[in-house]
Scaffold this motif. Structure first.
Motif, PDB file in Angstrom:
ATOM      1  N   ASP A  11      31.268  46.997  48.480  1.00 40.41           N
ATOM      2  CA  ASP A  11      32.494  47.116  47.661  1.00 40.41           C
ATOM      3  C   ASP A  11      32.649  45.859  46.802  1.00 40.41           C
ATOM      4  OD1 ASP A  11      33.178  49.594  48.660  1.00 40.41           O
ATOM      5  OD2 ASP A  11      34.592  48.817  50.148  1.00 40.41           O
ATOM      6  N   ARG A  17      29.996  45.578  44.127  1.00 43.57           N
ATOM      7  CA  ARG A  17      30.193  46.469  42.974  1.00 43.57           C
ATOM      8  C   ARG A  17      31.068  45.811  41.905  1.00 43.57           C
ATOM      9  NH1 ARG A  17      30.230  51.750  47.027  1.00 43.57           N
ATOM     10  NH2 ARG A  17      27.970  51.643  47.323  1.00 43.57           N
ATOM     11  N   ILE A  18      31.969  44.933  42.317  1.00 46.25           N
ATOM     12  CA  ILE A  18      32.752  44.168  41.330  1.00 46.25           C
ATOM     13  C   ILE A  18      31.802  43.232  40.579  1.00 46.25           C
ATOM     14  CG2 ILE A  18      34.559  42.418  41.039  1.00 46.25           C
ATOM     15  CD1 ILE A  18      36.044  43.672  43.392  1.00 46.25           C
ATOM     16  N   THR A  42      37.699  46.261  35.903  1.00 46.71           N
ATOM     17  CA  THR A  42      37.011  45.326  36.813  1.00 46.71           C
ATOM     18  C   THR A  42      37.970  44.220  37.248  1.00 46.71           C
ATOM     19  OG1 THR A  42      34.938  45.888  35.733  1.00 46.71           O
ATOM     20  CG2 THR A  42      34.946  43.875  37.052  1.00 46.71           C
ATOM     21  N   ALA A  56      40.141  45.676  39.923  1.00 45.64           N
ATOM     22  CA  ALA A  56      39.482  45.719  41.239  1.00 45.64           C
ATOM     23  C   ALA A  56      39.476  44.325  41.864  1.00 45.64           C
ATOM     24  CB  ALA A  56      38.056  46.250  41.089  1.00 45.64           C
ATOM     25  N   LYS A  82      41.322  43.099  45.321  1.00 45.87           N
ATOM     26  CA  LYS A  82      40.571  42.381  46.378  1.00 45.87           C
ATOM     27  C   LYS A  82      41.279  41.068  46.710  1.00 45.87           C
ATOM     28  CE  LYS A  82      35.977  40.639  47.584  1.00 45.87           C
ATOM     29  NZ  LYS A  82      35.941  39.185  47.560  1.00 45.87           N
ATOM     30  N   ALA A  86      36.797  49.355  43.109  1.00 50.93           N
ATOM     31  CA  ALA A  86      35.472  48.778  42.823  1.00 50.93           C
ATOM     32  C   ALA A  86      34.518  49.859  42.315  1.00 50.93           C
ATOM     33  CB  ALA A  86      34.902  48.111  44.070  1.00 50.93           C
ATOM     34  N   LYS A 107      32.767  49.815  38.701  1.00 54.12           N
ATOM     35  CA  LYS A 107      31.300  49.802  38.534  1.00 54.12           C
ATOM     36  C   LYS A 107      30.830  51.011  37.721  1.00 54.12           C
ATOM     37  CE  LYS A 107      26.800  49.593  40.699  1.00 54.12           C
ATOM     38  NZ  LYS A 107      26.119  50.823  40.289  1.00 54.12           N
TER      39      LYS A 107
END
Ligand code: COS
Length: 382
Positions: free
Chosen positions: A241, A244-245, A300, A303, A307, A317, A321
């Protein structure tokens, strides 16, 4: 809602931009052509805190937040995607996993070395027969009476595999339990039983070394288990996860470089008596490129922000992506088309951006897997 960045975030962006433009961009073509691993640049990035951006200073990192990580990754990727691949594995897949699940001793031993750029880290999940279907792994770790494990098996497509000192490895410890029978370990590649196989010749990100690795009766000590036994799959998914960021940020950097080169080109290149940027067909492409680029960046950053709030961010994420990698592929495709023959030629970096963009739709979960994650989240169905 506040779209401005903090002073700290702008500072790390600035450091990354300076190194990217002064040290990385000038040798990007060389690294692409030769496939030579850019060790000196990676060390320099590490010395400046960019190999462990979210790692607390106590463990050798920059102690910043996920938004700072996105900003720095974009700058490095815009200069050279291969460098940003190595950076993202060290940051997201290696340091992040050990920081989240490791013991204090593991953090002291492994995280500082990688965050400071003294050593390179890697992440070994994929196998020759299992990519998207990660639970189909065959690599086995068998527990011994003293709590150690003996590992046998193969892993493939290991980014930084040829140069990594430490690797986070996922192996099956209880095949009857499926996803709950996988355990994570930290591997020291200098030890007996570890071997490297063939290096992959790749379409893009050519300076990020990729190879197969093999374990033949490799012994992992009990204190080298990461997290609890049987928790490996959840650790891998959580780490991915975060990864993917990083890949979304990489895609944005590649796309931004292609976009900026295109803006310059359409103002200079003339056809039928005017700059090609004055034609509506080019303008439509420019407008669409810019919209996709900004959408990818905003998703992005969202995300990364989620987080940073300590909330679950799997869906954000995946959305980031998917959007960013498909934007990068589309934008580099249009950039190449607008540049015509010059886009196809190795005299300009456009064809490199185009080749580099493709991997972002494949690794750390294909676009198909991102769609599956998003749709499962939205519908609750599986
Ligand atoms: N974070 C934490 N836990 C997660 C998670 C996440 N993002 N995603 C799944 N899990 C947990 C689930 O909660 C479940 O836990 P329990 O057993 O406690 O219920 C367990 O992991 C299994 O999840 P699930 O049943 O959803 O697994 P699937 O086999 O259906 O696989 C996909 C789910 C396909 C999404 C997953 O395998 C995947 O992401 N594959 C792509 C792998 C990848 O990115 N490979 C590239 C490697 S790096 S280049």
């Amino acid at each position: 809602m506040d779209f401005s960045f903090t002073e700290e975030q702008l500072m790390i962006q600035d450091v990354a931009r300076r190194i990217a433009q002064e040290k990385i961009a000038p040798s990007a073509e060389h690294h692409d052509q030769t496939g030579e691993f850019p060790l000196d640049n990676i060390r320099l990035l590490g010395e400046n805190g960019l190999m462990g951006i979210e790692v607390p200073e106590a463990y050798g990192g920059a102690g910043m937040d996920p938004v700072a990580y996105v900003l720095a990754m974009v700058e490095v990727a815009a200069a050279d995607a291969a460098h940003s691949t190595i950076m993202s594995v060290n940051n997201s897949l290696f340091c992040n996993g050990i920081l989240t699940h490791g013991t204090e001793a593991q953090k002291q031993l492994y995280v500082s070395a990688i965050a400071e750029g003294r050593e390179i880290g890697a992440f070994a999940l994929t196998e020759p027969q299992s990519g998207s279907d990660a639970t189909a792994m065959r690599c086995r770790a068998v527990k011994q009476a003293d709590g150690s494990f003996v590992v046998n098996g193969k892993k493939s497509w290991i980014t930084s595999g040829p140069v990594a000192k430490y690797i986070v490895l996922f192996a099956m410890t209880d095949p009857d339990k499926g996803a709950r029978g996988i355990t994570a370990f930290v591997i020291d590649t200098a030890r007996q039983g570890f071997g490297r196989g063939k290096t992959e010749p790749k379409l893009g990100i050519r300076a990020s070394a990729t190879c197969e690795i093999e374990f033949n009766d490799y012994v992992v000590n009990a204190d080298e288990v990461l997290g609890n036994e049987g928790e490996g799959f959840r650790i891998a998914m959580g780490v991915l996860d975060a990864g993917r960021i990083g890949i979304a940020s990489q895609a944005i950097g590649i796309a931004r470089a292609a976009y900026e080169a295109t803006i310059e080109y359409v103002k200079e290149r003339k056809a039928f008596g005017q700059p090609i940027g004055a034609f509506q067909m080019t303008q439509a492409k420019i407008a669409d490129m810019k919209c996709k680029l900004d959408a990818a960046l905003l998703l992005t950053l969202r995300a990364a922000w989620v987080k940073g709030q300590g909330q679950r961010f799997s869906n954000e994420a995946a959305i980031a992506k998917l959007t960013a990698s498909e934007a990068a592929m589309w934008i580099t495709h249009q950039a190449l088309q607008i540049h015509g023959g010059m886009g196809y030629s190795k005299e300009m970096p456009i064809e490199r951006y185009f080749r580099d963009a493709k991997i972002t739709e494949i690794y750390e979960g294909t676009s198909e897997i991102q769609r599956l994650v998003i749709a499962r989240h939205e519908t609750g169905l599986r």
